[in-house]
Design a protein around this motif. Structure first.
Motif, PDB file in Angstrom:
ATOM      1  N   VAL A 130     -15.534 -35.731 -36.781  1.00  0.00           N
ATOM      2  CA  VAL A 130     -14.392 -36.456 -36.229  1.00  0.00           C
ATOM      3  C   VAL A 130     -13.236 -35.034 -36.015  1.00  0.00           C
ATOM      4  O   VAL A 130     -12.837 -34.970 -35.002  1.00  0.00           O
ATOM      5  CB  VAL A 130     -13.726 -38.058 -36.556  1.00  0.00           C
ATOM      6  N   ASP A 131     -13.446 -34.637 -37.401  1.00  0.00           N
ATOM      7  CA  ASP A 131     -12.040 -33.387 -37.376  1.00  0.00           C
ATOM      8  C   ASP A 131     -12.807 -32.308 -35.685  1.00  0.00           C
ATOM      9  O   ASP A 131     -11.407 -31.869 -35.410  1.00  0.00           O
ATOM     10  CB  ASP A 131     -12.586 -32.842 -38.614  1.00  0.00           C
ATOM     11  N   TYR A 132     -13.768 -32.357 -36.091  1.00  0.00           N
ATOM     12  CA  TYR A 132     -14.338 -31.461 -34.932  1.00  0.00           C
ATOM     13  C   TYR A 132     -14.086 -31.806 -33.506  1.00  0.00           C
ATOM     14  O   TYR A 132     -13.862 -30.667 -32.516  1.00  0.00           O
ATOM     15  CB  TYR A 132     -16.157 -30.727 -34.674  1.00  0.00           C
ATOM     16  N   LEU A 133     -14.351 -33.059 -33.668  1.00  0.00           N
ATOM     17  CA  LEU A 133     -13.863 -33.428 -31.872  1.00  0.00           C
ATOM     18  C   LEU A 133     -12.806 -34.031 -31.399  1.00  0.00           C
ATOM     19  O   LEU A 133     -12.096 -33.606 -30.649  1.00  0.00           O
ATOM     20  CB  LEU A 133     -14.530 -34.895 -31.457  1.00  0.00           C
ATOM     21  N   SER A 134     -11.611 -33.552 -32.473  1.00  0.00           N
ATOM     22  CA  SER A 134      -9.948 -33.968 -32.045  1.00  0.00           C
ATOM     23  C   SER A 134     -10.090 -32.322 -32.293  1.00  0.00           C
ATOM     24  O   SER A 134      -8.847 -32.715 -30.926  1.00  0.00           O
ATOM     25  CB  SER A 134      -9.765 -34.568 -33.624  1.00  0.00           C
ATOM     26  N   ASN A 135     -10.537 -31.140 -32.720  1.00  0.00           N
ATOM     27  CA  ASN A 135      -9.659 -30.146 -32.349  1.00  0.00           C
ATOM     28  C   ASN A 135      -9.981 -29.348 -31.967  1.00  0.00           C
ATOM     29  O   ASN A 135     -10.061 -28.036 -31.109  1.00  0.00           O
ATOM     30  CB  ASN A 135      -9.450 -29.660 -34.063  1.00  0.00           C
ATOM     31  N   GLU A 157     -13.558 -44.002 -32.920  1.00  0.00           N
ATOM     32  CA  GLU A 157     -13.363 -43.008 -32.895  1.00  0.00           C
ATOM     33  C   GLU A 157     -14.128 -41.663 -31.801  1.00  0.00           C
ATOM     34  O   GLU A 157     -13.826 -40.947 -31.404  1.00  0.00           O
ATOM     35  CB  GLU A 157     -12.624 -42.322 -33.816  1.00  0.00           C
ATOM     36  N   VAL A 158     -14.922 -41.932 -32.245  1.00  0.00           N
ATOM     37  CA  VAL A 158     -16.157 -40.731 -31.588  1.00  0.00           C
ATOM     38  C   VAL A 158     -16.312 -40.341 -30.360  1.00  0.00           C
ATOM     39  O   VAL A 158     -16.410 -39.664 -29.966  1.00  0.00           O
ATOM     40  CB  VAL A 158     -18.122 -40.408 -32.670  1.00  0.00           C
ATOM     41  N   ARG A 160     -14.348 -42.286 -28.239  1.00  0.00           N
ATOM     42  CA  ARG A 160     -12.801 -41.980 -27.562  1.00  0.00           C
ATOM     43  C   ARG A 160     -12.941 -40.266 -27.558  1.00  0.00           C
ATOM     44  O   ARG A 160     -12.460 -39.880 -26.351  1.00  0.00           O
ATOM     45  CB  ARG A 160     -11.844 -42.620 -28.582  1.00  0.00           C
ATOM     46  N   LEU A 161     -12.951 -39.711 -28.585  1.00  0.00           N
ATOM     47  CA  LEU A 161     -12.602 -38.486 -28.351  1.00  0.00           C
ATOM     48  C   LEU A 161     -13.838 -37.772 -27.091  1.00  0.00           C
ATOM     49  O   LEU A 161     -14.004 -36.925 -26.918  1.00  0.00           O
ATOM     50  CB  LEU A 161     -12.831 -37.696 -29.674  1.00  0.00           C
ATOM     51  N   SER A 164     -12.819 -38.107 -24.245  1.00  0.00           N
ATOM     52  CA  SER A 164     -11.426 -37.369 -23.468  1.00  0.00           C
ATOM     53  C   SER A 164     -11.632 -35.694 -23.868  1.00  0.00           C
ATOM     54  O   SER A 164     -10.265 -35.699 -23.094  1.00  0.00           O
ATOM     55  CB  SER A 164     -10.213 -38.650 -24.630  1.00  0.00           C
ATOM     56  N   ARG A 165     -11.745 -35.848 -24.498  1.00  0.00           N
ATOM     57  CA  ARG A 165     -11.490 -34.407 -24.576  1.00  0.00           C
ATOM     58  C   ARG A 165     -13.248 -33.177 -24.340  1.00  0.00           C
ATOM     59  O   ARG A 165     -12.556 -31.864 -24.263  1.00  0.00           O
ATOM     60  CB  ARG A 165     -11.930 -33.912 -26.309  1.00  0.00           C
TER      61      ARG A 165
END
Length: 238
Positions: A130-135, A157-158, A160-161, A164-165
């Protein structure tokens, strides 16, 4: 075991691994396994991981996933591929010859050491998913998660990210421990199972389309095969 874990918590109240095991053994489903639990589990397992999983437990999920990808892909190349929870590189070894770019992410430093020795990844990162996908700056054609979501209960959250990313339309392919009971469930093994109805709700919520679903034998546990689900989803970008 529960008494022992409770004793550990009385000594170290923030001991995440003990909390997770108590939840698993008492049927109290939490949203995800703690990072420290997953990291410690695979750091300790790294040396014997492949011999145990492939030879003793007849683990064949990476090959199954590769064949599904190749069957659905209309090009000779898979383009840029992200291997989430890449471990020692079993999945990467299967798809490397079809990738223009192959990147791997894992929480366990010792597992990544083994993956590095294979020399199949263009980039490896030690980080929580999740930290990876967020950043991270992402532009992948395929995102693969083989035997990874069994350590994440709530996948919203996985999804969604990724939606969206990621910088372009792509496909997400992954395995689950399959259950016919709706939702996700923390098992006494301290892993999670997911139902197809739950995955389909996530697809509807976040704009994914299911291209493929099948059940398969993931690997053996205590002499019997664990039933798994294999999903291939497509998504568009905003």
């Amino acid at each position: 075991a529960i008494r022992a874990y409770k004793k550990a918590l009385s000594i170290k109240p923030e001991y995440g691994s003990a909390k997770h095991m108590i939840s698993a053994l008492t049927g109290n489903t939490q949203k995800t396994a703690p990072k420290e639990y997953v990291e410690n589990l695979f750091d300790g397992y790294a040396k014997k991981f492949e011999a145990s999983l492939v030879c003793k437990l007849e683990y064949n999920t990476p090959t199954i996933i590769k064949n599904i990808i190749l069957k659905s892909n209309h090009s000779s190349s898979l383009g840029s591929v992200l291997d989430l929870g890449c471990g020692t590189g079993l999945m990467g070894s299967e798809v490397k010859d079809y990738c223009e770019n192959l990147e791997g992410v894992d929480l366990s430093k010792k597992m990544l050491t083994n993956a590095t020795e294979k020399n199949i990844y263009d980039k490896l990162s030690q980080i929580d998913i999740v930290d990876y996908l967020s950043n991270a700056r992402m532009s992948f054609d395929y995102i693969v998660a083989a035997d990874v979501f069994v350590y994440i209960g709530d996948l919203s959250e996985v999804f969604r990210l990724i939606k969206s990313r990621n910088g372009k339309p792509g496909k997400l392919i992954f395995s689950t421990e399959h259950t016919e009971y709706d939702g996700y469930h923390l098992l006494k093994t301290a892993r999670y199972s997911h139902s197809q109805s739950y995955i389909l709700r996530l697809c509807k919520q976040f704009g994914f389309k299911q291209i493929h679903f099948s059940t398969t034998d993931l690997r053996k546990e205590k002499g019997s095969f664990i039933k798994g689900g294999i999903y291939l989803l497509s998504f568009e970008t905003h």
